[in-house]
Design a protein around this motif. Structure first.
Motif, PDB file in Angstrom:
ATOM      1  N   LEU A 105      -8.977   1.841  -2.632  1.00 32.80           N
ATOM      2  CA  LEU A 105      -8.032   0.710  -2.103  1.00 32.80           C
ATOM      3  C   LEU A 105      -7.441   1.249  -0.747  1.00 32.80           C
ATOM      4  O   LEU A 105      -7.197   0.373   0.066  1.00 32.80           O
ATOM      5  CB  LEU A 105      -6.804   0.459  -3.330  1.00 32.80           C
ATOM      6  CG  LEU A 105      -7.226  -0.062  -4.431  1.00 32.80           C
ATOM      7  CD1 LEU A 105      -6.108  -0.055  -5.730  1.00 32.80           C
ATOM      8  CD2 LEU A 105      -7.939  -1.614  -4.277  1.00 32.80           C
ATOM      9  N   LEU A 106      -7.069   2.234  -0.707  1.00 35.68           N
ATOM     10  CA  LEU A 106      -6.398   2.867   0.405  1.00 35.68           C
ATOM     11  C   LEU A 106      -7.439   2.746   1.624  1.00 35.68           C
ATOM     12  O   LEU A 106      -7.100   2.545   2.687  1.00 35.68           O
ATOM     13  CB  LEU A 106      -5.847   4.271   0.178  1.00 35.68           C
ATOM     14  CG  LEU A 106      -4.641   4.518  -0.494  1.00 35.68           C
ATOM     15  CD1 LEU A 106      -4.179   5.714  -0.748  1.00 35.68           C
ATOM     16  CD2 LEU A 106      -3.349   3.702   0.410  1.00 35.68           C
TER      17      LEU A 106
ATOM     18  N   MET B 160       0.606  -1.123   0.098  1.00 31.69           N
ATOM     19  CA  MET B 160       0.081   0.116  -0.006  1.00 31.69           C
ATOM     20  C   MET B 160       0.838   1.269   0.145  1.00 31.69           C
ATOM     21  O   MET B 160       0.237   2.233  -0.160  1.00 31.69           O
ATOM     22  CB  MET B 160      -0.917   0.111   1.078  1.00 31.69           C
ATOM     23  CG  MET B 160      -2.081  -0.992   1.072  1.00 31.69           C
ATOM     24  SD  MET B 160      -3.222  -0.425  -0.319  1.00 31.69           S
ATOM     25  CE  MET B 160      -4.352  -1.790  -0.288  1.00 31.69           C
ATOM     26  N   GLY B 161       2.283   1.100   0.300  1.00 33.39           N
ATOM     27  CA  GLY B 161       3.062   2.129   0.167  1.00 33.39           C
ATOM     28  C   GLY B 161       3.118   2.857  -1.027  1.00 33.39           C
ATOM     29  O   GLY B 161       3.007   4.119  -1.046  1.00 33.39           O
ATOM     30  N   LEU B 162       3.351   2.164  -2.088  1.00 38.52           N
ATOM     31  CA  LEU B 162       3.351   2.668  -3.598  1.00 38.52           C
ATOM     32  C   LEU B 162       2.215   3.381  -3.881  1.00 38.52           C
ATOM     33  O   LEU B 162       1.903   4.466  -4.510  1.00 38.52           O
ATOM     34  CB  LEU B 162       3.755   1.791  -4.523  1.00 38.52           C
ATOM     35  CG  LEU B 162       3.836   2.117  -5.730  1.00 38.52           C
ATOM     36  CD1 LEU B 162       4.933   3.178  -6.157  1.00 38.52           C
ATOM     37  CD2 LEU B 162       4.118   1.028  -7.022  1.00 38.52           C
ATOM     38  N   ALA B 163       0.905   2.879  -3.405  1.00 38.13           N
ATOM     39  CA  ALA B 163      -0.342   3.305  -3.782  1.00 38.13           C
ATOM     40  C   ALA B 163      -0.651   4.605  -3.099  1.00 38.13           C
ATOM     41  O   ALA B 163      -1.248   5.662  -3.572  1.00 38.13           O
ATOM     42  CB  ALA B 163      -1.599   2.307  -3.356  1.00 38.13           C
ATOM     43  N   ALA B 164      -0.168   4.734  -2.016  1.00 34.48           N
ATOM     44  CA  ALA B 164      -0.363   6.139  -1.157  1.00 34.48           C
ATOM     45  C   ALA B 164       0.501   7.129  -1.679  1.00 34.48           C
ATOM     46  O   ALA B 164      -0.020   8.324  -1.787  1.00 34.48           O
ATOM     47  CB  ALA B 164      -0.062   5.849   0.431  1.00 34.48           C
ATOM     48  N   VAL B 165       1.803   6.908  -2.211  1.00 35.32           N
ATOM     49  CA  VAL B 165       2.563   8.097  -2.521  1.00 35.32           C
ATOM     50  C   VAL B 165       2.057   8.398  -4.138  1.00 35.32           C
ATOM     51  O   VAL B 165       2.038   9.395  -4.236  1.00 35.32           O
ATOM     52  CB  VAL B 165       3.935   7.550  -3.021  1.00 35.32           C
ATOM     53  CG1 VAL B 165       4.840   8.158  -3.829  1.00 35.32           C
ATOM     54  CG2 VAL B 165       4.668   7.051  -1.683  1.00 35.32           C
TER      55      VAL B 165
END
Length: 387
Positions: A307-308, A1-6
């Motif tokens: 998603l987040l 989820m880190g990439l999605a948040a960025v």
């Protein structure tokens, strides 16, 4: 989820800057800048008012009467191009004094008509206007006074839409926002693109464009800017236009403009544009971000936010998802209202924002498929200019 948040926050920052951050930045910079004022005019150069019209016999006499009533102290010529018209548009106005009509049977599009018209114009200044617009009597006085500044190569007038319907309200609020941005653009450095409804320029700066150019006004604006000249803005010189007759008509018009935008991006010389850093910055934000970045960013923001919100316990993503959902719900109501040619601010504004971005995506696809001809079907207008 880190990439999605960025990715989510980068997309959100880009959309926010394109529509909110940029005007806030220019407002802040404006506090420290000396205001430009249009110098008083002691001389009034000769002017040719050019109107390209296709099958506009019903409204051209009104446009001619409106043009001949303009209060301009200098020499004013009116040049109409009716190439390809089959409704005897030119014959209906040829009897007016001081009007020159150019006509040939072949229809090659507006850009070709303007290229041909300018070859017949030998005045110092050119003013372009559309057949379906009306100008106030002092429009040219206020527009052309800016040319007393030698750094000004062109002047953009203001486009106003009659608020006579739901579509008029939707288009009108958008042009209020655009006019606000153009004022800021001109104070910062230069208007990025003049609207073809009312656009003046020094004749030596006119660049002959390819006949298949869809957005002639923006292409000419960039050519003038890349010659090192600024485009001033005169909100008191305005062209009044009727709104689209229906939402379907507005969609066809917006998609055509969007296809023309991507045509322009494909042909643009960034190396040449970057020689004018201030203009390049303005074009990147005002055009590239809003044309190429924001339209795909909006659906991606919704998907990433979903998603987040599912994968993170943080209430922030839930709140942002609820806000996005509210915007889309209001936009849905706005679409239903505009289908009935009615409007309500809280619904119409979010709808028109999403609608414009959807049209940009459709226009991109049309451009990639090569489906946008320079010979388009005219969008119907709610009420035409009357003489």
């Amino acid at each position: 989820m880190g990439l999605a948040a960025v990715l989510f926050w980068l997309l959100l920052a880009g959309v926010f800057f394109a529509y909110v951050g940029y005007p806030v930045l220019l407002l802040a910079l404006d506090l420290f800048r000396r205001q430009r004022t249009a110098p008083a005019s002691s001389t009034w150069p000769s002017v040719t008012l050019v109107v390209a019209a296709y099958n506009e016999a019903a409204i051209l006499p009104g446009k001619v009467r409106n043009a001949l009533a303009l209060d301009y102290p200098g020499e004013l010529r009116l040049l109409l191009v009716t190439d390809g018209s089959t409704d005897n548009s030119g014959e209906g106005v040829a009897a007016f004094p001081g009007v020159q009509v150019l006509h040939q049977p072949e229809r090659r599009g507006k850009t070709a008509a303007l290229n041909r018209a300018v070859a017949f114009a030998d005045t110092e200044l050119l003013v372009f206007s559309d057949a379906n617009t009306s100008l106030p009597p002092d429009a040219l006085r206020k527009l052309l006074r800016h040319f007393n500044d030698p750094g000004v190569g062109a002047v953009a007038g203001e486009k106003r839409v009659q608020h006579s319907s739901g579509m008029g309200f939707a288009e009108g609020w958008y042009w209020h926002y655009e006019s606000f941005l153009k004022k800021l653009d001109a104070r910062f450095y230069s208007v990025v693109g003049a609207a073809g409804e009312l656009f003046a320029l020094r004749r030596p700066l006119f660049t002959v464009l390819p006949d298949d150019t869809v957005l002639d006004d923006l292409a000419l604006s960039l050519e003038i800017g890349m010659q090192g000249k600024r485009i001033a803005y005169e909100p008191e010189a305005f062209a009044l236009e009727a709104p689209s007759a229906s939402l379907d008509d507005e969609r066809r018009r917006k998609v055509r403009i969007a296809a023309g935008a991507f045509q322009l991006l494909d042909r643009l010389s960034w190396a040449k544009l970057l020689q004018q850093p201030a203009l390049a910055f303005q074009f990147f934000v005002r055009r590239w971000l809003r044309w190429a970045f924001c339209p795909p960013a909006l659906p991606l923001l919704l998907l990433l936010n979903l998603l987040l919100a599912i994968g993170h316990p943080a209430a922030l993503y839930d709140l942002l998802l609820a806000l996005q959902g509210t915007v889309y719900l209001l936009a849905g109501a706005g679409a239903l209202l505009l289908r009935r040619n009615r409007a309500f601010f809280l619904c119409t504004v979010p709808f028109y924002f999403l609608f414009m971005n959807a049209c940009l995506l459709e226009g991109w696809w049309r451009h990639r498929k090569g489906g946008q001809s320079v010979l388009w079907e005219k969008a119907r207008r709610g009420r035409e200019v009357k003489g």
